[in-house]
Design a protein around this motif. Sequence first.
Motif, short mmCIF file in Angstrom:
data_model
loop_
_atom_site.label_atom_id
_atom_site.label_comp_id
_atom_site.label_asym_id
_atom_site.label_seq_id
_atom_site.Cartn_x
_atom_site.Cartn_y
_atom_site.Cartn_z
N MET A 1 31.35 -1.03 29.46
CA MET A 1 31.72 -1.86 30.60
C MET A 1 31.50 -1.10 31.91
N GLY A 2 31.81 0.20 31.91
CA GLY A 2 31.66 1.01 33.10
C GLY A 2 30.20 1.15 33.52
N LYS A 3 29.30 1.28 32.51
CA LYS A 3 27.88 1.39 32.82
C LYS A 3 27.34 0.10 33.44
N MET A 4 27.83 -1.03 32.95
CA MET A 4 27.38 -2.32 33.46
C MET A 4 27.79 -2.49 34.93
N ILE A 5 28.99 -2.12 35.26
CA ILE A 5 29.44 -2.20 36.66
C ILE A 5 28.64 -1.24 37.52
N PHE A 6 28.37 -0.05 37.02
CA PHE A 6 27.56 0.92 37.76
C PHE A 6 26.18 0.34 38.08
N TRP A 7 25.50 -0.25 37.09
CA TRP A 7 24.17 -0.80 37.31
C TRP A 7 24.21 -2.01 38.24
N LEU A 8 25.24 -2.82 38.15
CA LEU A 8 25.38 -3.95 39.08
C LEU A 8 25.51 -3.46 40.52
N VAL A 9 26.29 -2.42 40.72
CA VAL A 9 26.45 -1.85 42.06
C VAL A 9 25.12 -1.30 42.56
#
Length: 73
Positions: free
Chosen positions: A1-9
């Motif tokens: 989940m953390g990686k997905m938020i990072f890539w969205l940012v």
Amino acid sequence: MGKMIFWLVIVFAVLFAVRLMNAAALRKRTRSAEDARRGRPASAMSRCVECGVYLPASDAAQGPRGAVCGEPG
């Protein structure tokens, strides 16, 4: 989940940067176009004695009564 938020940012940051660059380029093109228009002197206008249309003096033909927009006659 953390990686997905990072890539969205990251994606949103890149899109925002591209949008800023496009806005700056648009402002530069608009400013240069305005400067080009201001540098060009306005041409004198003449009024056709037959129909009343205003046209550039360089395009007007001289008739017996004055400037006309078509062939003098």
